[in-house]
Scaffold this motif. Structure first.
Motif, PDB file in Angstrom:
ATOM      1  N   ALA A  65       0.840  -1.203   0.000  1.00 51.36           N
ATOM      2  CA  ALA A  65       0.000   0.000   0.000  1.00 51.36           C
ATOM      3  C   ALA A  65       0.875   1.253   0.000  1.00 51.36           C
ATOM      4  CB  ALA A  65      -0.924  -0.008   1.218  1.00 51.36           C
ATOM      5  N   LEU A  66       1.882   1.245   0.826  1.00 53.17           N
ATOM      6  CA  LEU A  66       2.807   2.391   0.875  1.00 53.17           C
ATOM      7  C   LEU A  66       3.483   2.574  -0.482  1.00 53.17           C
ATOM      8  CD1 LEU A  66       4.506   4.556   2.315  1.00 53.17           C
ATOM      9  CD2 LEU A  66       6.052   2.725   3.067  1.00 53.17           C
ATOM     10  N   CYS A  67       3.891   1.465  -1.045  1.00 52.56           N
ATOM     11  CA  CYS A  67       4.555   1.479  -2.344  1.00 52.56           C
ATOM     12  C   CYS A  67       3.655   2.110  -3.407  1.00 52.56           C
ATOM     13  CB  CYS A  67       4.853   0.032  -2.697  1.00 52.56           C
ATOM     14  SG  CYS A  67       6.250  -0.201  -3.756  1.00 52.56           S
ATOM     15  N   LYS A  68       2.409   1.720  -3.408  1.00 60.42           N
ATOM     16  CA  LYS A  68       1.463   2.243  -4.411  1.00 60.42           C
ATOM     17  C   LYS A  68       1.318   3.756  -4.274  1.00 60.42           C
ATOM     18  CE  LYS A  68      -1.621  -1.659  -5.488  1.00 60.42           C
ATOM     19  NZ  LYS A  68      -1.914  -1.537  -6.918  1.00 60.42           N
ATOM     20  N   VAL A  69       1.263   4.226  -3.047  1.00 58.01           N
ATOM     21  CA  VAL A  69       1.095   5.672  -2.851  1.00 58.01           C
ATOM     22  C   VAL A  69       2.376   6.402  -3.269  1.00 58.01           C
ATOM     23  CG1 VAL A  69       0.658   7.475  -1.137  1.00 58.01           C
ATOM     24  CG2 VAL A  69      -0.624   5.337  -1.057  1.00 58.01           C
ATOM     25  N   ARG A  70       3.508   5.837  -2.938  1.00 60.73           N
ATOM     26  CA  ARG A  70       4.783   6.454  -3.343  1.00 60.73           C
ATOM     27  C   ARG A  70       4.906   6.504  -4.852  1.00 60.73           C
ATOM     28  NH1 ARG A  70       9.592   3.462  -0.450  1.00 60.73           N
ATOM     29  NH2 ARG A  70      10.786   5.011  -1.626  1.00 60.73           N
ATOM     30  N   GLN A  71       4.306   5.534  -5.519  1.00 63.24           N
ATOM     31  CA  GLN A  71       4.431   5.450  -6.971  1.00 63.24           C
ATOM     32  C   GLN A  71       3.397   6.306  -7.707  1.00 63.24           C
ATOM     33  OE1 GLN A  71       4.458   1.253  -7.940  1.00 63.24           O
ATOM     34  NE2 GLN A  71       6.600   1.028  -7.363  1.00 63.24           N
ATOM     35  N   MET A  72       2.549   7.013  -6.967  1.00 67.52           N
ATOM     36  CA  MET A  72       1.594   7.922  -7.625  1.00 67.52           C
ATOM     37  C   MET A  72       2.385   9.088  -8.194  1.00 67.52           C
ATOM     38  SD  MET A  72      -1.461   7.742  -4.794  1.00 67.52           S
ATOM     39  CE  MET A  72      -2.309   9.217  -5.316  1.00 67.52           C
ATOM     40  N   GLN A  73       2.399   9.207  -9.496  1.00 73.13           N
ATOM     41  CA  GLN A  73       3.268  10.220 -10.105  1.00 73.13           C
ATOM     42  C   GLN A  73       2.755  11.643  -9.839  1.00 73.13           C
ATOM     43  OE1 GLN A  73       4.139   9.566 -14.229  1.00 73.13           O
ATOM     44  NE2 GLN A  73       5.838  11.019 -14.225  1.00 73.13           N
ATOM     45  N   HIS A  74       1.437  11.765  -9.828  1.00 76.01           N
ATOM     46  CA  HIS A  74       0.868  13.089  -9.546  1.00 76.01           C
ATOM     47  C   HIS A  74      -0.230  12.930  -8.510  1.00 76.01           C
ATOM     48  CE1 HIS A  74       3.121  14.770 -12.848  1.00 76.01           C
ATOM     49  NE2 HIS A  74       2.649  13.830 -13.652  1.00 76.01           N
ATOM     50  N   ALA A  75      -0.466  13.965  -7.756  1.00 72.30           N
ATOM     51  CA  ALA A  75      -1.528  13.931  -6.754  1.00 72.30           C
ATOM     52  C   ALA A  75      -2.581  14.963  -7.106  1.00 72.30           C
ATOM     53  CB  ALA A  75      -0.954  14.235  -5.386  1.00 72.30           C
ATOM     54  N   THR A  76      -3.811  14.656  -6.773  1.00 69.38           N
ATOM     55  CA  THR A  76      -4.887  15.629  -6.984  1.00 69.38           C
ATOM     56  C   THR A  76      -4.927  16.572  -5.802  1.00 69.38           C
ATOM     57  OG1 THR A  76      -6.494  14.251  -5.838  1.00 69.38           O
ATOM     58  CG2 THR A  76      -6.231  13.881  -8.227  1.00 69.38           C
ATOM     59  N   GLN A  77      -5.687  17.658  -5.958  1.00 68.94           N
ATOM     60  CA  GLN A  77      -5.881  18.579  -4.832  1.00 68.94           C
ATOM     61  C   GLN A  77      -6.530  17.862  -3.666  1.00 68.94           C
ATOM     62  OE1 GLN A  77      -4.863  21.653  -4.061  1.00 68.94           O
ATOM     63  NE2 GLN A  77      -3.638  21.314  -5.889  1.00 68.94           N
ATOM     64  N   HIS A  78      -7.409  16.939  -3.987  1.00 67.64           N
ATOM     65  CA  HIS A  78      -8.089  16.161  -2.938  1.00 67.64           C
ATOM     66  C   HIS A  78      -7.068  15.367  -2.117  1.00 67.64           C
ATOM     67  CE1 HIS A  78     -10.893  13.520  -0.893  1.00 67.64           C
ATOM     68  NE2 HIS A  78     -10.174  12.506  -1.335  1.00 67.64           N
ATOM     69  N   HIS A  79      -6.122  14.742  -2.813  1.00 66.80           N
ATOM     70  CA  HIS A  79      -5.101  13.963  -2.107  1.00 66.80           C
ATOM     71  C   HIS A  79      -4.301  14.855  -1.170  1.00 66.80           C
ATOM     72  CE1 HIS A  79      -5.224  10.842  -5.533  1.00 66.80           C
ATOM     73  NE2 HIS A  79      -5.718  10.277  -4.463  1.00 66.80           N
TER      74      HIS A  79
END
Lengths: 215, 577
Positions: free
Chosen positions: B282-296
């Protein structure tokens, strides 16, 4: 007779083996064997108690090993049968075990049955002096009649195709297993030997909390 | 012939070399880091509440036979994923002198069982005799869970007295304790004849780890909320009022956790691996998010604010833990300032945050990881399904000595730093006491009983097998090796397990004089979803379960999102003003 859960039987059987000096990993296999026998409508607890009685089991086998052949005087849970089965399983269809006699046959069949499920193998037991082969295959809970084992035999293993829906181990047990009271008492008494007698010091400091606990 | 594991094949397995890959087991499975764990959205309670909310769980009370003091019995019933479950609760008088959380207790304020279905009157009568003696009773497979709880005497009575007078209880006391009752054991999986886990493991709703236990504890929480209001009503009559809804939500169920929970992590290595693997994935997946939305971004910073307040409210008596909390508070404030001054990078922002956290303490790092996992449910919630899988791993008898030695070298590096010639390295031993089978720790060189110890002296076993493997032909199979050395079978199987399940082995010496069992307890409890870790000693910890979780009334709404936002719950606003 009293109803016991699978987990109760497993842990009590395992601890009974530990109390008799069986190594931890092998005690687990012995406990699984007892359960496998119950699943096959045999009294696994009785078979285990019978095996644990008398002389202490030894986890070390006595054998002579050639490349594909292992020769032993006796295939016995008290004489390193787990190591011998491990050796056989390491190269099925290539390794053979030759033994002069079989001790505690029901228990050994239970061990083979359990391992057959784990490794998706079938074990063949061929009597040297008779034209008789007995097979123990995965989920084959039909060890109904046991030939009397007097004499030499060869044990071999072969891979079998097991449908993917078949569980590798017999995990589908009834909600309870009936065990005779006297047997359970004997098993429990053995298991109890793995618990340490309390002392005032251990009561006070062995578990961390005080004796009165309010907030 | 090893069983194939159910790993996430899309996760990079090379721990060391992959940027934004899984954290290495050497890092994650050390005792200090395990002892710094925090709950997260994949914790078992969170999974249960999400499902309960989706089901619009409806809890009824078809039976209530209590006297004016609140003693007697109650049945709470609910339908969960198509199955009916009943909590039988038996409440009895108990003097303060008799109250203890120890396993050796013989009486409790309340005793419970989770019944599979609907108990009839005969069942209730029979179970009253059995459940109130807990381990001494005998049960059948219709009983799924057995439990008991003691009151927080000070808080329980205060709440009763306040409500009886028409007032809400003092928020300060609520914050200080956080629960009306605390469980002191929650038994499942075949203990004392109750149902084996296998019987319910494939049942809808209960497939996840400890879901039956989570369900039971949730109902116990509902019982405690009902009981305190009932007692207030009995005392105050028409004057009595109910608890404010925010106070109800804030009150969790306490739990007194001792050594009994710790051996589980050693005896269930594959399950432990799966839990940790899911969290790390789960941590890995979040780290691998290339861009984040304003919501994130908003979610992360809102949660960070909440965590800061939560930690300000977290007070314990244990000096060492309080020191950690003080550092945590200070570091969280620093992190807020830092991220305001230098916002996360636009590309892989959460990896940037994660990497910047490495400069802070273990507790801070693990708390931030919980926040990171929280912000992307769409990425991580699906991983929860893999936490229950516990494949069996059988000995690979055909593996060569050389291969096994290689696995040992890779996954047991931590053993090299253990000086097994020193008595300090194995001064402790774990065992089960004859006294009500209470798990205890002894001092090997001062007390008797080490010959009955649980096999937790992993470093010594590894040293021994390594020495014997060095004498053996490296091309020899394990089967041949074990013919000569059957005593090593246990450790060989553990070593082989780590090849496919690298998070399976705790990378620390559990018998070292400095070992703190509460590090193991906290790790397991964080997976349960517990919060407000309150060590009472190195072997004993109090925690709160379901604090901030929606109550049964709120679950009726069916609004999963509204019911799922209770990580690092905050105390309610004062309702006494």
């Amino acid at each position: 007779m009293i109803k016991r859960s699978v987990n109760e039987i497993y842990h009590t059987a395992r601890k009974a083996c530990l109390a008799r000096g069986v190594y931890p990993d092998i005690a687990e296999d012995f406990a699984h064997c007892a359960l496998w026998l119950h699943r096959a409508d045999k009294d696994g607890c009785a078979a285990l108690i019978e095996m644990l009685s008398g002389s202490l089991p030894s986890c070390k086998a006595s054998y002579r090993c050639e490349e594909t052949r292992l020769v032993t005087d006796s295939l016995s849970p008290k004489k390193g049968v787990i190591s011998i089965i491990d050796w056989l399983v390491s190269r099925p269809e290539k390794h053979y075990v030759h033994a002069s006699c079989l001790e505690y046959p029901l228990f050994v069949f239970g061990l083979l049955g359990y391992r057959a499920n784990c490794y998706k193998l079938a074990f063949d037991i061929e009597m040297t002096d008779h034209n008789h082969v007995m097979t123990i295959a995965p989920n084959a809970c039909d060890v109904v009649t046991l030939p009397s084992f007097n004499g030499k035999f060869t044990l071999s293993a072969r891979s079998v195709d097991v449908p993917t829906t078949t569980p590798a181990t017999i995990s589908v047990f009834p909600p309870y297993i009936l065990v005779a009271d006297a047997l359970w008492t004997e098993l429990s008494q053995l298991a109890f030997q793995t618990y340490v007698p309390p002392s005032q010091a251990s009561r006070m400091s062995g578990a961390g909390a005080g004796l009165v606990d309010n907030d | 012939m090893m069983q194939m594991p159910s790993l996430h094949t899309d996760m990079p397995a090379d721990f060391e070399k992959n940027r934004r890959g899984l954290r290495s087991p050497d890092e994650v499975m050390g005792l200090v880091r395990m002892g710094a764990s925090f709950p997260h959205r994949l914790s078992f309670m969170r999974s249960f509440i999400r499902r309960a909310a989706a089901q619009k769980l409806d809890v009824h009370m078809p039976v209530c036979v209590l006297d004016t003091q609140g003693f007697g019995h109650v049945v709470l019933r609910m339908v969960f994923c198509g199955h009916t479950y009943s909590l039988l609760a038996f409440s009895s008088p108990l003097s303060d002198e008799a109250r203890t959380d120890r396993v050796i207790a013989t009486r409790w304020d309340a005793c419970f069982c989770l019944f599979d279905g609907v108990p009839d009157r005969d069942d209730i009568d029979r179970l009253r005799d059995e459940v109130t003696v807990q381990e001494s009773g005998r049960y059948d497979a219709r009983i799924l869970i057995l439990s008991r709880a003691n009151k927080s005497v000070r808080l329980f009575q205060h709440v009763v007295d306040s409500l009886a007078c028409g007032e809400q209880p003092d928020l300060g006391q609520l914050k200080q304790i956080g629960y009306l009752m605390r469980t002191t054991a929650v038994y499942g999986n075949g203990k004392f004849g109750i149902a084996d886990r296998d019987h319910i493991a494939r049942r809808s709703g209960l497939e996840g780890p400890f879901q039956a236990e989570m369900l039971c504890v949730y109902l116990i929480r509902e019982f405690t909320l009902f009981l305190v209001e009932y007692c207030a009503q009995q005392k105050g009559g028409a004057t009595a009022i109910g608890l404010d809804s925010s106070y109800r939500r804030y009150l969790g169920i306490g739990n007194s956790t001792g050594l009994g929970m710790a051996p589980f992590l050693v005896t269930h290595p594959i399950l432990l691996h799966n839990w940790v693997m899911v969290r790390e994935s789960a941590l890995c997946k979040v780290r691998q998010m290339q861009h984040a939305t304003q919501h994130h971004y908003k979610r992360f910073f809102d949660l960070l604010d909440r965590a800061c307040i939560h930690c300000d409210e977290w007070q314990v008596e244990d000096e060492s833990q309080m020191q950690n909390i003080v550092i945590l508070r200070s570091e969280l404030a620093d992190i807020k300032n830092m991220l305001q001054a230098a916002p996360p990078s636009e590309s892989y922002p959460f990896d940037d945050i994660f990497l910047r956290m490495q400069a802070f303490s273990c507790e801070t790092q693990e708390l931030i990881i919980s926040l990171l996992i929280e912000i992307a449910p769409e990425e991580v919630d699906v991983l929860a399904d893999d936490m229950a899988t516990a494949d069996e791993v059988y000995l690979d008898t055909s593996m060569s000595v050389e291969t096994c030695a290689d696995i040992l070298s890779e996954h047991y590096r931590w053993v090299e730093s253990v000086d097994i010639s020193s008595k300090l390295a194995d001064s402790l031993f774990w065992y089960t006491s004859q006294e009500k089978l209470e798990p205890r720790i002894g001092h090997r060189y001062e007390e008797a009983g080490s010959e009955q110890e649980m096999p937790f002296n992993i470093a010594r076993y590894v040293h021994a097998v390594k020495a014997d493997m060095q004498k053996a032909d490296p091309t020899q199979t394990m089967a041949t090796f074990l013919l000569a050395y059957p005593q090593h079978r246990y450790i060989i199987r553990r070593i082989q397990t780590t090849q496919l399940y690298p998070y399976a082995e705790i990378r620390g010496n559990l018998v070292d004089t400095k070992c703190r069992p509460i590090d193991l307890l906290r790790c397991k409890l964080s997976f349960f979803g517990a919060s407000k870790f309150d060590p009472k000693s190195d072997k004993w910890i109090r925690i709160t379960l379901y604090q901030g979780a929606p109550t049964a009334k709120e679950l009726l709404s069916g609004d999963v999102s509204a019911c799922d936002d209770w990580l690092f719950a905050l105390s309610p606003k004062d309702r006494c003003v």
